[in-house]
Motif scaffolding. Structure first.
Motif, PDB file in Angstrom:
ATOM      1  N   UNK A  20      12.837  48.082 103.727  1.00  0.00           N
ATOM      2  CA  UNK A  20      13.111  48.906 104.917  1.00  0.00           C
ATOM      3  C   UNK A  20      11.836  49.689 104.876  1.00  0.00           C
ATOM      4  N   UNK A  21      11.182  50.323 103.758  1.00  0.00           N
ATOM      5  CA  UNK A  21       9.807  50.889 103.843  1.00  0.00           C
ATOM      6  C   UNK A  21       8.791  50.145 104.425  1.00  0.00           C
ATOM      7  N   UNK A  22       8.766  48.969 103.981  1.00  0.00           N
ATOM      8  CA  UNK A  22       7.716  47.860 104.451  1.00  0.00           C
ATOM      9  C   UNK A  22       7.742  47.835 105.926  1.00  0.00           C
ATOM     10  N   UNK A  23       9.147  47.482 106.384  1.00  0.00           N
ATOM     11  CA  UNK A  23       9.017  47.279 107.836  1.00  0.00           C
ATOM     12  C   UNK A  23       8.918  48.378 108.860  1.00  0.00           C
ATOM     13  N   UNK A  24       8.992  49.590 108.190  1.00  0.00           N
ATOM     14  CA  UNK A  24       8.570  50.802 109.055  1.00  0.00           C
ATOM     15  C   UNK A  24       7.252  51.127 109.023  1.00  0.00           C
ATOM     16  N   UNK A  25       6.485  50.729 107.914  1.00  0.00           N
ATOM     17  CA  UNK A  25       5.038  50.724 107.963  1.00  0.00           C
ATOM     18  C   UNK A  25       4.527  49.765 109.004  1.00  0.00           C
ATOM     19  N   UNK A  26       5.022  48.532 108.936  1.00  0.00           N
ATOM     20  CA  UNK A  26       4.675  47.504 110.051  1.00  0.00           C
ATOM     21  C   UNK A  26       4.864  47.878 111.328  1.00  0.00           C
ATOM     22  N   UNK A  54      17.981  58.552  95.017  1.00  0.00           N
ATOM     23  CA  UNK A  54      16.716  58.940  94.602  1.00  0.00           C
ATOM     24  C   UNK A  54      15.959  57.516  94.496  1.00  0.00           C
ATOM     25  N   UNK A  55      16.382  56.775  93.809  1.00  0.00           N
ATOM     26  CA  UNK A  55      15.783  55.268  93.458  1.00  0.00           C
ATOM     27  C   UNK A  55      15.540  54.566  94.624  1.00  0.00           C
ATOM     28  N   UNK A  56      16.437  54.740  95.601  1.00  0.00           N
ATOM     29  CA  UNK A  56      16.337  54.186  96.987  1.00  0.00           C
ATOM     30  C   UNK A  56      15.141  54.760  97.707  1.00  0.00           C
ATOM     31  N   UNK A  57      15.084  56.097  97.848  1.00  0.00           N
ATOM     32  CA  UNK A  57      14.240  56.672  98.752  1.00  0.00           C
ATOM     33  C   UNK A  57      12.872  56.848  98.141  1.00  0.00           C
ATOM     34  N   UNK A  58      12.825  57.059  96.812  1.00  0.00           N
ATOM     35  CA  UNK A  58      11.361  57.282  96.413  1.00  0.00           C
ATOM     36  C   UNK A  58      10.496  56.065  95.854  1.00  0.00           C
ATOM     37  N   UNK A  59      11.038  55.318  94.946  1.00  0.00           N
ATOM     38  CA  UNK A  59      10.051  54.090  94.657  1.00  0.00           C
ATOM     39  C   UNK A  59      10.471  52.869  95.543  1.00  0.00           C
ATOM     40  N   UNK A  60      11.883  53.125  96.382  1.00  0.00           N
ATOM     41  CA  UNK A  60      11.826  52.090  97.022  1.00  0.00           C
ATOM     42  C   UNK A  60      11.320  52.308  98.465  1.00  0.00           C
ATOM     43  N   UNK A  61      11.864  53.071  99.399  1.00  0.00           N
ATOM     44  CA  UNK A  61      11.480  53.342 100.634  1.00  0.00           C
ATOM     45  C   UNK A  61      10.025  53.981 100.796  1.00  0.00           C
ATOM     46  N   UNK A  62       9.778  55.012  99.979  1.00  0.00           N
ATOM     47  CA  UNK A  62       8.374  55.701  99.950  1.00  0.00           C
ATOM     48  C   UNK A  62       7.423  54.753  99.298  1.00  0.00           C
ATOM     49  N   UNK A  63       7.891  54.049  98.428  1.00  0.00           N
ATOM     50  CA  UNK A  63       6.926  52.978  97.863  1.00  0.00           C
ATOM     51  C   UNK A  63       6.672  51.772  98.792  1.00  0.00           C
ATOM     52  N   UNK A  64       7.505  51.457  99.429  1.00  0.00           N
ATOM     53  CA  UNK A  64       7.231  50.294 100.434  1.00  0.00           C
ATOM     54  C   UNK A  64       6.554  50.749 101.608  1.00  0.00           C
ATOM     55  N   UNK A  65       6.650  52.115 102.183  1.00  0.00           N
ATOM     56  CA  UNK A  65       6.021  52.667 103.464  1.00  0.00           C
ATOM     57  C   UNK A  65       4.558  52.745 103.033  1.00  0.00           C
ATOM     58  N   UNK A  66       4.449  53.646 101.928  1.00  0.00           N
ATOM     59  CA  UNK A  66       2.922  54.000 101.694  1.00  0.00           C
ATOM     60  C   UNK A  66       2.135  52.801 101.069  1.00  0.00           C
ATOM     61  N   UNK A  67       0.885  52.770 101.048  1.00  0.00           N
ATOM     62  CA  UNK A  67       0.016  51.685 100.685  1.00  0.00           C
ATOM     63  C   UNK A  67      -1.275  51.855 100.362  1.00  0.00           C
TER      64      UNK A  67
END
Length: 110
Positions: free
Chosen positions: A13-19, A57-70
């Protein structure tokens, strides 16, 4: 297994939001700058302000935020520009991220 799924789903989801951010803002360096700050804000809010479960927390921090930031996009931006712009962009991203976390983090009263 739940933890792995939470990280994978959040990252997707984070990667899609970044895109979507990168597609909606024509200036690619600015789009990635914004995506990185949104990711920092999400991680900061989850860490400092919201009482959530470990799985959340696992979903949001290493998951979503990790996928969103680059960092890879930041590195690419830096490689494509001149030295002064590269230094300004890099340190500007770090300074803005630290300032944002400072604003999010609760203040300790003495």
């Amino acid at each position: 297994m739940k933890k792995l799924f939470a990280v994978a789903l959040g990252g997707a989801i984070g990667s899609l939001v970044r895109y979507l951010i990168a597609e909606s803002i024509p200036n690619y360096p600015i789009a990635i700058f914004i995506a990185n700050l949104v990711g920092v804000a999400v991680a900061g809010l989850i860490s400092f302000r919201l009482l959530t479960s470990e799985l959340s927390k696992i979903f949001w921090i290493p998951g979503f935020a990790g996928g969103l930031t680059t960092f890879s996009s930041v590195a690419l931006i830096l490689a494509e520009t001149d030295a002064l712009k590269a230094i300004t962009y890099f340190y500007g991203t770090v300074a803005a991220s630290i300032a944002l976390l400072y604003l999010i983090k609760p203040k300790v009263r003495s």
